[in-house]
Design an enzyme around this catalytic site. Structure first.
Site, PDB file in Angstrom:
ATOM      1  N   CYS A 241     -37.684  51.961  17.944  1.00  0.00           N
ATOM      2  CA  CYS A 241     -38.613  51.536  16.892  1.00  0.00           C
ATOM      3  C   CYS A 241     -39.126  52.765  16.143  1.00  0.00           C
ATOM      4  CB  CYS A 241     -39.788  50.775  17.516  1.00  0.00           C
ATOM      5  SG  CYS A 241     -41.075  50.353  16.321  1.00  0.00           S
TER       6      CYS A 241
ATOM      7  N   ASP B  41     -35.799  49.116  21.227  1.00  0.00           N
ATOM      8  CA  ASP B  41     -35.559  47.759  20.745  1.00  0.00           C
ATOM      9  C   ASP B  41     -34.193  47.335  21.270  1.00  0.00           C
ATOM     10  OD1 ASP B  41     -37.869  47.215  19.216  1.00  0.00           O
ATOM     11  OD2 ASP B  41     -37.087  48.394  17.549  1.00  0.00           O
TER      12      ASP B  41
ATOM     13  N   VAL C  97     -10.997  45.556  12.871  1.00  0.00           N
ATOM     14  CA  VAL C  97     -11.753  46.552  13.632  1.00  0.00           C
ATOM     15  C   VAL C  97     -11.273  46.579  15.089  1.00  0.00           C
ATOM     16  CG1 VAL C  97     -14.050  47.227  14.439  1.00  0.00           C
ATOM     17  CG2 VAL C  97     -13.781  46.221  12.178  1.00  0.00           C
ATOM     18  N   GLU C  98     -11.020  47.774  15.595  1.00  0.00           N
ATOM     19  CA  GLU C  98     -10.606  47.945  16.986  1.00  0.00           C
ATOM     20  C   GLU C  98     -11.839  47.823  17.886  1.00  0.00           C
ATOM     21  OE1 GLU C  98      -9.599  49.538  20.699  1.00  0.00           O
ATOM     22  OE2 GLU C  98     -10.892  50.727  19.381  1.00  0.00           O
ATOM     23  N   LEU C  99     -11.731  47.059  18.987  1.00  0.00           N
ATOM     24  CA  LEU C  99     -12.886  46.689  19.801  1.00  0.00           C
ATOM     25  C   LEU C  99     -13.564  47.867  20.505  1.00  0.00           C
ATOM     26  CD1 LEU C  99     -11.609  43.333  21.292  1.00  0.00           C
ATOM     27  CD2 LEU C  99     -13.135  43.692  19.345  1.00  0.00           C
TER      28      LEU C  99
END
Length: 136
Positions: A49, A56, A71-73
């Site tokens: 935060c 957070d 997108v590659e994981l």
């Protein structure tokens, strides 16, 4: 050498190095002519935060229709872990992550939902999107 100086010069752990070097890696969409959706959930997102410095915690839910790249994981996992020590607002982090993902893979449509755990009796969900969703 005192204990405090040895702590400041320790070698980063392999996970810390991987996170520090993370890049959003993509690969060619195997079905560029077909509209389809990819759903990714990242349940352990953390940042700090900007007002209190408290951590957070959030669940990130990414839903997108690939354009030329997917997108590659492992890359997205390492990328989002890079936020764990960053001081950033809920709104800014959701928008920044979406911007970076859009820049990396150029999706037809993408939505990111950042569902932050309640703190102080306040629950925040930030949802951001890009593009126009196509029927699948």
């Amino acid at each position: 050498m005192s204990a405090s100086s040895s702590e400041t010069t320790r070698t980063p752990l392999y996970g810390e190095r991987a996170i520090a070097e993370a890049e959003l890696i993509c690969f060619d969409n195997p079905r560029p002519g077909r509209p389809y959706e990819v759903s990714i959930e990242l349940p352990e997102f953390t940042c700090l935060c900007p007002f209190s410095g408290y951590p957070d915690f959030a669940v990130l839910r990414l839903l997108y229709q690939p354009g030329p790249r997917v997108v590659e994981l492992k890359a997205i996992k390492l990328y989002v872990n890079g936020y764990r020590d960053r001081t950033i607002s809920h709104e800014e982090v959701a928008n920044r992550i979406l911007d970076d993902l859009v820049s990396a893979c150029d999706p037809v449509w993408m939505q990111l939902e950042a569902d932050f755990h309640p703190r102080g009796n306040v629950h925040t969900v930030v949802r951001v999107s890009h593009g126009t969703r196509q029927p699948c």
